[in-house]
Design a protein around this motif. Structure first.
Motif, short mmCIF file in Angstrom:
data_model
loop_
_atom_site.label_atom_id
_atom_site.label_comp_id
_atom_site.label_asym_id
_atom_site.label_seq_id
_atom_site.Cartn_x
_atom_site.Cartn_y
_atom_site.Cartn_z
N LEU A 97 0.84 -1.19 0.00
CA LEU A 97 0.00 0.00 0.00
C LEU A 97 0.88 1.24 0.00
CD1 LEU A 97 -2.60 -1.12 2.72
CD2 LEU A 97 -2.92 -1.16 0.24
N SER A 98 0.24 2.40 -0.11
CA SER A 98 0.97 3.66 -0.09
C SER A 98 0.35 4.62 0.91
CB SER A 98 0.96 4.30 -1.49
OG SER A 98 -0.36 4.66 -1.87
N VAL A 99 1.17 5.57 1.38
CA VAL A 99 0.69 6.62 2.28
C VAL A 99 1.37 7.94 1.91
CG1 VAL A 99 0.14 5.16 4.25
CG2 VAL A 99 2.45 6.06 4.00
N HIS A 100 0.69 9.03 2.21
CA HIS A 100 1.27 10.37 2.04
C HIS A 100 0.60 11.31 3.03
CE1 HIS A 100 -2.35 11.54 -0.20
NE2 HIS A 100 -2.22 10.39 -0.86
N ILE A 130 0.67 -6.08 6.62
CA ILE A 130 1.09 -5.81 5.25
C ILE A 130 2.61 -5.89 5.21
CG2 ILE A 130 -0.92 -4.39 4.67
CD1 ILE A 130 0.81 -1.91 5.11
N PRO A 131 3.20 -6.23 4.05
CA PRO A 131 4.65 -6.43 4.01
C PRO A 131 5.47 -5.15 3.88
CG PRO A 131 3.70 -6.96 1.89
CD PRO A 131 2.54 -6.64 2.81
N GLY A 132 4.86 -4.09 3.34
CA GLY A 132 5.62 -2.87 3.12
C GLY A 132 4.73 -1.73 2.73
N LEU A 133 5.30 -0.52 2.80
CA LEU A 133 4.57 0.70 2.43
C LEU A 133 5.41 1.52 1.47
CD1 LEU A 133 3.00 2.11 5.73
CD2 LEU A 133 1.76 1.39 3.67
N LEU A 134 4.77 2.04 0.42
CA LEU A 134 5.34 3.08 -0.40
C LEU A 134 4.96 4.40 0.25
CD1 LEU A 134 5.23 0.56 -2.25
CD2 LEU A 134 4.75 2.10 -4.17
N THR A 135 5.90 5.32 0.36
CA THR A 135 5.63 6.54 1.09
C THR A 135 6.41 7.72 0.53
OG1 THR A 135 5.64 7.57 3.30
CG2 THR A 135 7.45 6.06 2.78
#
Length: 318
Positions: free
Chosen positions: A211-214, A232-237
């Motif tokens: 997933l992503s966050v900003h 979840i395994p990872g985040l795009l940020t």
């Protein structure tokens, strides 16, 4: 030093102030940091009512002797605090917004003690210290006596063009696949929201749970907690998570590390997300780039010099 235990170093002073009937505020520029600090302070001071203030906080109408607040929320106060601790004092938006500095001044008493915390002091702060205008205590080591991981700088080719063509740079893809296989949680930092959201579907082909966050994401708090809980395994940020986030066993990478948004302090802070826990004091930090920037080289040098100073002062376990 990122993860050096700056907050914990304050506990004795906070305790002394509370016993003396003083009202204390820990202010920080970002909501994420408030959410990170609040449980740590509540654990350290279980008998003290602690208020956490940020946009939408349920505590905003309560009174307490110890307040953890975003700098924006300080506009609510006037002459309220005997001790003002400003965490991440060099961080945006506080460092760029005069109105927030005014809010700090307005909310504290005229004779209040003021303590500034940062792992990446600005040039002005360094200059003031050298000239004797600012008293400072330097902590070059982490509390668990292990060095901060030194970033690896890896060339990834024209990463932006590759992403626009629907391709993940091979070096980055291998980095992510390894962490997915080993179940190591990770943060992948992008220079812009637009590029991150455009690239997200490509990365979800590696694992649909990514997933992503900003800064404006309505589920930012929940998604960070999901990563912390291994849901979840990872985040795009974006750089919104460069500070105030502690996740065990975390690895971190930057794509487009040469971009101007990734200043020396931002890159040092990103590297500081890794190895913060005594249970997992090591980890991997990789700056993927299409040409080394001065900021990248300076960030790596900054971390190396802090580790060397810590070793020289006998603060690291070899």
């Amino acid at each position: 030093m990122c993860g050096g235990g700056k907050t914990e170093v304050l506990f004795r002073g906070i305790e002394t102030g509370l016993k003396a009937g003083k009202r204390i505020c820990i202010a920080t520029p970002r909501t994420d940091v408030v959410l990170e600090l609040a449980p740590r302070l509540k654990s350290a001071f279980p008998s003290i009512h602690i208020t956490a203030l940020y946009g939408g906080s349920e505590d905003r109408h309560t009174y307490s002797p110890l307040v953890i607040s975003t700098t924006h929320q300080l506009c609510r106060f006037r002459d309220a605090f005997d001790m003002m601790i400003i965490d991440e004092v060099d961080a945006f938006p506080y460092s760029m917004d005069r109105s927030l500095k005014f809010a700090v001044e307005k909310s504290k008493k005229a004779d209040a003690s003021v303590i500034l915390l940062t792992a990446t002091p600005s040039p002005d702060m360094k200059r003031d210290r050298q000239r004797g205008r600012l008293q400072a205590v330097k902590i070059p080591a982490r509390y668990h006596r292990k060095p901060i991981p030194l970033p690896q700088l890896k060339w990834s080719g024209h990463w932006k063009k590759q992403l626009e063509r629907g391709l993940i740079p091979k070096t980055l893809q291998h980095w992510i696949e390894f962490r997915l296989e080993k179940e190591i949680p990770f943060l992948l930092f992008f220079p812009s929201i637009t590029m991150m959201e455009y690239a997200l579907p490509l990365f979800q082909k590696l694992d649909r749970r990514l997933l992503s966050v900003h800064s404006e994401h309505p589920e930012r708090k929940g998604r960070v907690q999901s990563l912390r809980n291994r849901e979840i395994p990872g985040l795009l940020t974006t750089t919104i998570l460069e500070r105030g986030v502690t996740i065990e066993r975390l690895d971190a990478a930057v794509i487009g590390a040469e971009h101007e948004v990734f200043t020396e302090s931002a890159l040092v802070q990103i590297a500081g997300r890794v190895g913060r826990s005594a249970s997992f004091p090591i980890g991997n930090v990789t700056f993927f780039h299409y040409g080394k920037s001065e900021a990248m080289v300076s960030a790596a040098r900054h971390i190396e010099m802090m580790n060397k100073e810590a070793a020289k002062r006998g603060l690291l376990d070899v």
